[in-house]
Design a protein around this motif. Structure first.
Motif, PDB file in Angstrom:
ATOM      1  N   GLY A   1      43.165   1.937  56.409  1.00  0.00           N
ATOM      2  CA  GLY A   1      43.905   0.807  56.960  1.00  0.00           C
ATOM      3  C   GLY A   1      43.439  -0.541  56.465  1.00  0.00           C
ATOM      4  O   GLY A   1      44.223  -1.340  55.957  1.00  0.00           O
ATOM      5  N   LYS A   2      42.139  -0.837  56.610  1.00  0.00           N
ATOM      6  CA  LYS A   2      41.661  -2.183  56.274  1.00  0.00           C
ATOM      7  C   LYS A   2      40.200  -2.120  55.812  1.00  0.00           C
ATOM      8  O   LYS A   2      39.427  -1.276  56.264  1.00  0.00           O
ATOM      9  CB  LYS A   2      41.786  -3.107  57.478  1.00  0.00           C
TER      10      LYS A   2
ATOM     11  N   THR B   1      40.081  -9.409  51.970  1.00  0.00           N
ATOM     12  CA  THR B   1      40.501  -8.420  52.965  1.00  0.00           C
ATOM     13  C   THR B   1      41.600  -7.560  52.355  1.00  0.00           C
ATOM     14  O   THR B   1      42.625  -8.082  51.894  1.00  0.00           O
ATOM     15  CB  THR B   1      41.021  -9.095  54.242  1.00  0.00           C
TER      16      THR B   1
ATOM     17  N   THR C   1      44.365  -4.554  52.937  1.00  0.00           N
ATOM     18  CA  THR C   1      45.121  -3.943  54.031  1.00  0.00           C
ATOM     19  C   THR C   1      46.176  -3.008  53.463  1.00  0.00           C
ATOM     20  O   THR C   1      46.968  -3.417  52.592  1.00  0.00           O
ATOM     21  CB  THR C   1      45.818  -5.010  54.892  1.00  0.00           C
ATOM     22  N   ASP C   2      46.139  -1.759  53.911  1.00  0.00           N
ATOM     23  CA  ASP C   2      47.181  -0.815  53.504  1.00  0.00           C
ATOM     24  C   ASP C   2      48.414  -1.054  54.385  1.00  0.00           C
ATOM     25  O   ASP C   2      48.308  -1.155  55.612  1.00  0.00           O
ATOM     26  CB  ASP C   2      46.694   0.630  53.650  1.00  0.00           C
ATOM     27  N   THR C   3      49.570  -1.140  53.767  1.00  0.00           N
ATOM     28  CA  THR C   3      50.792  -1.500  54.489  1.00  0.00           C
ATOM     29  C   THR C   3      51.225  -0.454  55.495  1.00  0.00           C
ATOM     30  O   THR C   3      52.019  -0.740  56.395  1.00  0.00           O
ATOM     31  CB  THR C   3      51.927  -1.745  53.486  1.00  0.00           C
TER      32      THR C   3
ATOM     33  N   ASN D   1      48.791   1.445  57.084  1.00  0.00           N
ATOM     34  CA  ASN D   1      47.530   1.787  57.747  1.00  0.00           C
ATOM     35  C   ASN D   1      46.942   3.107  57.237  1.00  0.00           C
ATOM     36  O   ASN D   1      46.269   3.834  57.960  1.00  0.00           O
ATOM     37  CB  ASN D   1      47.729   1.863  59.270  1.00  0.00           C
TER      38      ASN D   1
ATOM     39  N   GLY E   1      41.617  -1.812  63.071  1.00  0.00           N
ATOM     40  CA  GLY E   1      42.684  -2.783  63.253  1.00  0.00           C
ATOM     41  C   GLY E   1      42.244  -4.051  63.952  1.00  0.00           C
ATOM     42  O   GLY E   1      42.839  -5.120  63.769  1.00  0.00           O
TER      43      GLY E   1
END
Length: 426
Positions: free
Chosen positions: A221-222, A283, A285-287, A289, A320
């Motif tokens: 996710g991040k 940072t 971030t996977d679109t 998650n 998250g």
């Protein structure tokens, strides 16, 4: 014509002297077993014997050269086998050190054994034959080929020559290997050339740094990414998101991450990048998650495993809410990874195996040449025997006949020499 007693005596003595000389000549031939004692005995045969003697001496020299070459190649073969054993052990240690269950202390113990291998390989490279000549120094056989400078770097002092010996009138056999090619020019996994000593140093450095880095960075996710840059230039890595994988390439001149951010956002792999307020942290971030993977980092100017990695990624997986998940992961340049060293070890083992095959081929050729030279020598010795060796049975028979004839002549001479004028008046 009247023959006086004086003349008769002189002629008989001359005949006895000639016969005695012939008997002595026969006795000399019998005692030596040779048919030609002087060139005058058989001028043509003497010339042939002289030529055959020259050929025989040449063959014997070639045989000595074959034995000398075989001894040298046997020493080289043994050293190559020892070198192969060292690399097999190095491979075992790399695999062992790659285990996540080992700590820094365990890896340090393994690295120390790898350090000793460097000395062992150097000892193999400085091997000598029975005459004190170095096997891997090229034509500079009296100069130690490998020496260590003040910085610990191994330097090759030999040349690229290969010693050889004549094993026939038309053939020369190479009896050494080029130490520069054997130890200093091994094809690595990048397609370049690397010294075996540098490779061992890379293995040692890689094992020591293995506990501080990972081969693949993973987050879900991040994640937050920072980097340390001591090698300005082109950086590249593989980034995987929910839409696939792409190689990200960027020109990095300092600590500014904006070029990375631009290239990541243009990659279309389902991962977005932004710069945090500190101006240095990215940072990711996977679109959807989903999982984020970073691997195959390549940093400009790093072509070997460093003792202390100077340029790398720091990646901290996040949830998250921005909370850290697990520990921070360090991703080093590919050349720092133990798996990279394994590839180089395999390449080195193949390199050594080829050299062993080369030495084996030469040794087999020498065995065949030795058989050929032995057959030639036997043929020459047969020709020499036919010309030089005496027929003892014939000589003894001839000697016996001459002795009998000599004895009869002496007895006749004695009886005749005793006659006087009164014997004729009877």
């Amino acid at each position: 014509m009247q023959i006086s007693s004086k003349l008769f005596n002189q002629q008989q003595l001359k005949q006895f002297s000639s016969t005695t000389e012939e008997i002595q000549d026969l006795q000399s031939r019998i005692s030596t077993g040779e048919n030609i004692l002087r060139a005058s005995d058989d001028p043509v045969g003497a010339v042939q014997l002289s030529g055959l003697d020259v050929v025989k001496k040449q063959i014997e020299q070639y045989e000595r050269n074959v034995n000398s070459a075989n001894d040298r190649l046997s020493l080289i073969d043994k050293n190559l086998e020892n070198l192969s054993s060292v690399m097999i052990r190095a491979q075992e240690l790399i695999i062992q050190a790659s285990s996540d269950t080992l700590g820094a202390t365990d890896r340090e113990s393994i690295a120390l054994e790898i350090d000793e291998m460097k000395k062992e390989i150097m000892n193999i490279g400085n091997s000598q034959d029975s005459n004190g000549s170095f096997l891997f120094s090229g034509f500079k056989t009296k100069i130690q080929p490998f020496v260590e400078d003040l910085t610990g770097k191994i330097i090759y002092k030999g040349d690229r020559g290969i010693s050889s010996l004549s094993i026939s009138e038309s053939r020369i056999m190479e009896t050494t290997l080029d130490g520069g090619s054997l130890f200093q020019s091994i094809k690595d996994s990048n397609g370049g050339r690397i010294s075996l000593f540098t490779m061992i140093e890379n293995i040692s450095n890689s094992i020591r740094s293995a506990s501080g880095g990972v081969e693949t960075v993973k987050a879900t996710g991040k994640a937050e990414l920072t980097f340390q840059n001591q090698n300005p230039g082109t950086w590249s890595f593989d980034l995987t998101g929910n839409l696939g994988t792409k190689t990200i390439t960027a020109e990095i001149t300092g600590e500014d991450p904006s070029e990375f951010v631009k290239q990541i956002n243009d990659s279309n792999v389902g991962v977005t990048a932004s710069i945090n307020d500190d101006g240095q942290t990215i940072t990711l971030t996977d679109t959807t998650n989903g999982p984020i993977t970073i691997e195959n980092l390549s940093v400009y100017g790093i072509d070997a495993a460093e003792k202390e990695p100077s340029s790398f990624f720091n990646v901290q997986p996040k949830d998250g809410s921005g909370n850290n998940i697990g520990r921070m992961q360090k991703l080093y340049d590919n050349n720092q990874l133990p798996s990279k060293q394994l590839d180089n070890i395999v390449s080195t083992q193949l390199h050594i195996a080829n050299k062993i095959g080369e030495v084996g081929a030469r040794t087999n050729s020498l065995i065949r040449q030795a058989d050929l030279l032995a057959n030639r020598r036997i043929a020459v010795e047969k020709d020499v025997s036919e010309l030089k060796d005496a027929d003892l049975a014939a000589l003894v028979t001839n000697l016996q006949s001459m002795l009998t004839s000599m004895q009869a002549s002496q007895q006749s001479f004695v009886k005749i020499s005793q006659l006087n004028l009164f014997d004729y008046l009877r």
